[in-house]
Design a protein around this motif. Structure first.
Motif, PDB file in Angstrom:
ATOM      1  N   GLY A   1      -0.534 -12.043 103.653  1.00 38.52           N
ATOM      2  CA  GLY A   1      -0.372 -13.485 103.567  1.00 38.52           C
ATOM      3  C   GLY A   1       0.648 -13.986 104.582  1.00 38.52           C
ATOM      4  O   GLY A   1       1.444 -13.232 105.135  1.00 38.52           O
TER       5      GLY A   1
ATOM      6  N   GLN B   1       0.556  -3.854 101.949  1.00 37.28           N
ATOM      7  CA  GLN B   1       0.143  -3.347 100.643  1.00 37.28           C
ATOM      8  C   GLN B   1       0.441  -1.855 100.521  1.00 37.28           C
ATOM      9  O   GLN B   1       0.383  -1.115 101.508  1.00 37.28           O
ATOM     10  CB  GLN B   1      -1.350  -3.591 100.406  1.00 37.28           C
ATOM     11  CG  GLN B   1      -1.723  -5.047 100.230  1.00 37.28           C
ATOM     12  CD  GLN B   1      -3.174  -5.217  99.821  1.00 37.28           C
ATOM     13  OE1 GLN B   1      -4.050  -4.453 100.206  1.00 37.28           O
ATOM     14  NE2 GLN B   1      -3.440  -6.239  99.031  1.00 37.28           N
TER      15      GLN B   1
ATOM     16  N   GLU C   1     -12.789  -7.704 102.090  1.00 34.22           N
ATOM     17  CA  GLU C   1     -11.444  -8.007 102.569  1.00 34.22           C
ATOM     18  C   GLU C   1     -10.517  -8.293 101.388  1.00 34.22           C
ATOM     19  O   GLU C   1     -10.908  -8.973 100.440  1.00 34.22           O
ATOM     20  CB  GLU C   1     -11.481  -9.207 103.508  1.00 34.22           C
ATOM     21  CG  GLU C   1     -10.126  -9.573 104.091  1.00 34.22           C
ATOM     22  CD  GLU C   1     -10.227 -10.730 105.074  1.00 34.22           C
ATOM     23  OE1 GLU C   1      -9.184 -11.164 105.597  1.00 34.22           O
ATOM     24  OE2 GLU C   1     -11.367 -11.201 105.314  1.00 34.22           O
ATOM     25  N   PRO C   2      -9.294  -7.778 101.396  1.00 37.43           N
ATOM     26  CA  PRO C   2      -8.351  -8.072 100.308  1.00 37.43           C
ATOM     27  C   PRO C   2      -8.092  -9.568 100.188  1.00 37.43           C
ATOM     28  O   PRO C   2      -8.254 -10.324 101.149  1.00 37.43           O
ATOM     29  CB  PRO C   2      -7.080  -7.320 100.736  1.00 37.43           C
ATOM     30  CG  PRO C   2      -7.551  -6.283 101.704  1.00 37.43           C
ATOM     31  CD  PRO C   2      -8.733  -6.876 102.406  1.00 37.43           C
ATOM     32  N   GLU C   3      -7.685 -10.003  98.994  1.00 38.79           N
ATOM     33  CA  GLU C   3      -7.442 -11.422  98.759  1.00 38.79           C
ATOM     34  C   GLU C   3      -6.359 -11.971  99.683  1.00 38.79           C
ATOM     35  O   GLU C   3      -6.408 -13.133 100.082  1.00 38.79           O
ATOM     36  CB  GLU C   3      -7.046 -11.639  97.295  1.00 38.79           C
ATOM     37  CG  GLU C   3      -8.187 -11.350  96.310  1.00 38.79           C
ATOM     38  CD  GLU C   3      -7.777 -11.651  94.888  1.00 38.79           C
ATOM     39  OE1 GLU C   3      -6.618 -12.067  94.684  1.00 38.79           O
ATOM     40  OE2 GLU C   3      -8.604 -11.474  93.970  1.00 38.79           O
ATOM     41  N   SER C   4      -5.370 -11.163 100.015  1.00 40.92           N
ATOM     42  CA  SER C   4      -4.286 -11.617 100.888  1.00 40.92           C
ATOM     43  C   SER C   4      -4.627 -11.458 102.363  1.00 40.92           C
ATOM     44  O   SER C   4      -3.790 -11.751 103.223  1.00 40.92           O
ATOM     45  CB  SER C   4      -3.001 -10.833 100.575  1.00 40.92           C
ATOM     46  OG  SER C   4      -3.209  -9.440 100.742  1.00 40.92           O
ATOM     47  N   GLY C   5      -5.856 -11.006 102.675  1.00 44.93           N
ATOM     48  CA  GLY C   5      -6.259 -10.834 104.056  1.00 44.93           C
ATOM     49  C   GLY C   5      -5.897  -9.464 104.590  1.00 44.93           C
ATOM     50  O   GLY C   5      -5.118  -8.718 103.987  1.00 44.93           O
TER      51      GLY C   5
ATOM     52  N   LYS D   1     -14.093  -2.017  95.323  1.00 46.82           N
ATOM     53  CA  LYS D   1     -13.131  -3.088  95.470  1.00 46.82           C
ATOM     54  C   LYS D   1     -11.785  -2.669  94.876  1.00 46.82           C
ATOM     55  O   LYS D   1     -11.707  -1.784  94.030  1.00 46.82           O
ATOM     56  CB  LYS D   1     -13.617  -4.359  94.768  1.00 46.82           C
ATOM     57  CG  LYS D   1     -14.916  -4.919  95.327  1.00 46.82           C
ATOM     58  CD  LYS D   1     -15.349  -6.144  94.538  1.00 46.82           C
ATOM     59  CE  LYS D   1     -16.665  -6.706  95.056  1.00 46.82           C
ATOM     60  NZ  LYS D   1     -17.097  -7.886  94.268  1.00 46.82           N
ATOM     61  N   GLN D   2     -10.731  -3.343  95.297  1.00 46.72           N
ATOM     62  CA  GLN D   2      -9.418  -3.091  94.724  1.00 46.72           C
ATOM     63  C   GLN D   2      -9.438  -3.427  93.237  1.00 46.72           C
ATOM     64  O   GLN D   2      -9.914  -4.482  92.838  1.00 46.72           O
ATOM     65  CB  GLN D   2      -8.350  -3.913  95.439  1.00 46.72           C
ATOM     66  CG  GLN D   2      -8.067  -3.475  96.855  1.00 46.72           C
ATOM     67  CD  GLN D   2      -6.928  -4.277  97.476  1.00 46.72           C
ATOM     68  OE1 GLN D   2      -6.325  -5.130  96.826  1.00 46.72           O
ATOM     69  NE2 GLN D   2      -6.622  -4.007  98.734  1.00 46.72           N
TER      70      GLN D   2
ATOM     71  N   ASP E   1       1.539  -5.554  96.621  1.00 43.87           N
ATOM     72  CA  ASP E   1       2.258  -6.073  97.780  1.00 43.87           C
ATOM     73  C   ASP E   1       3.654  -5.480  97.799  1.00 43.87           C
ATOM     74  O   ASP E   1       4.442  -5.697  96.880  1.00 43.87           O
ATOM     75  CB  ASP E   1       2.309  -7.597  97.716  1.00 43.87           C
ATOM     76  CG  ASP E   1       2.945  -8.214  98.951  1.00 43.87           C
ATOM     77  OD1 ASP E   1       3.143  -7.470  99.927  1.00 43.87           O
ATOM     78  OD2 ASP E   1       3.237  -9.414  98.939  1.00 43.87           O
TER      79      ASP E   1
END
Length: 254
Positions: A217, A83, A209-213, A58-59, A188
């Motif tokens: 975002g 990103q 999947e990253p938190e921002s999609g 994970k990131q 970001d």
């Protein structure tokens, strides 16, 4: 007889529903997510040896692995549009007394199509001298784009593979034990790097999947400039209307 006749369709419906849920449960159980050995905090403690067996990370998560000098170590991590990802690997080298010379360590990053991505910054290749105890290699990728032309090698949303290798090492040192740590972070980029577009993530089944999609975002600096420009344009129109309207009122009053 009438009660029995009405009960039969109801029983058939219940039986069909039970069969449907049982089948769905069995289908879910038949396709579990990839299992990865992890420590107490869930961080991976092993690395893959090929692209196909690359360990998901994970990131922001630190993965560790015990290996031998000469092994190929593979991990994979997610990165979404907008990103800028950085992969950093630290290798704890064998004791100097057991080594016969220096070695060159290299960190390569590939996208979901296994295309090697150029490092925008960092030190992906570094020579470790015989007396060194650790060596660190880093690679910061270009900003991930939401789309690209087919002929381009731009980084796209999806999984990214990290490969850690050693070269130019004495044959006597091959097989000596080493410990590796990997950390993949993404920030970001925003601002001038924000752009429209959307593409399906590349080979993203095994990574989170990253938190921002995958495609970033919905809010970006472009939205701020667009909304700000619209507000300023509206204020300018109102001001101009008032300035051009007031002289006519004064003339009619006279």
């Amino acid at each position: 007889m009438r009660v029995t006749t009405m009960a039969r369709p109801a029983a058939a419906v219940l039986l069909a529903a039970a069969t449907l849920f049982t089948t769905a449960g069995a289908a879910t159980a038949a396709s579990p997510s990839p299992a990865v050995s992890g420590g107490e905090d869930g961080a991976p403690t092993e690395a893959g040896t090929t692209f196909r067996t690359a360990t998901p990370v994970k990131q922001g998560q630190k993965a560790t692995a015990s290996a031998s000098t000469g092994d190929y170590l593979y991990w994979q991590f997610p990165a979404g549009a907008g990103q800028r990802a950085t992969a950093e690997a630290t290798v704890q080298l064998p004791e100097a007394a057991t080594r016969h010379g220096g070695a060159t360590w290299q960190l390569d990053v590939f996208d979901g199509l296994r295309r090697r991505q150029a490092c925008a910054s960092g030190e992906p290749t570094k020579r470790a001298l015989r007396q060194d105890t650790t060596v660190k290699v880093t690679c910061t990728l270009r900003t991930v784009r939401p789309w690209a032309d087919r002929w381009a090698n731009d980084p796209l949303p999806g999984a990214y593979y990290v490969r850690l290798t050693v070269s130019d090492v004495p044959d006597q040192d091959l097989g000596l034990p080493v410990k590796a740590e990997l950390r993949a972070d993404a920030e970001d980029a925003g601002g001038a790097h924000a752009e429209g577009g959307e593409v399906a993530p590349l080979h993203a089944a095994a990574v989170a999947e990253p938190e921002s999609g995958w495609n970033g975002g919905w809010w970006s600096a472009r939205w701020a400039w667009t909304v700000g420009g619209a507000v300023l344009g509206a204020l300018a129109a109102i001001g101009g209307y008032k300035l051009t309207r007031h002289p006519h009122r004064a003339a009619r009053q006279q």
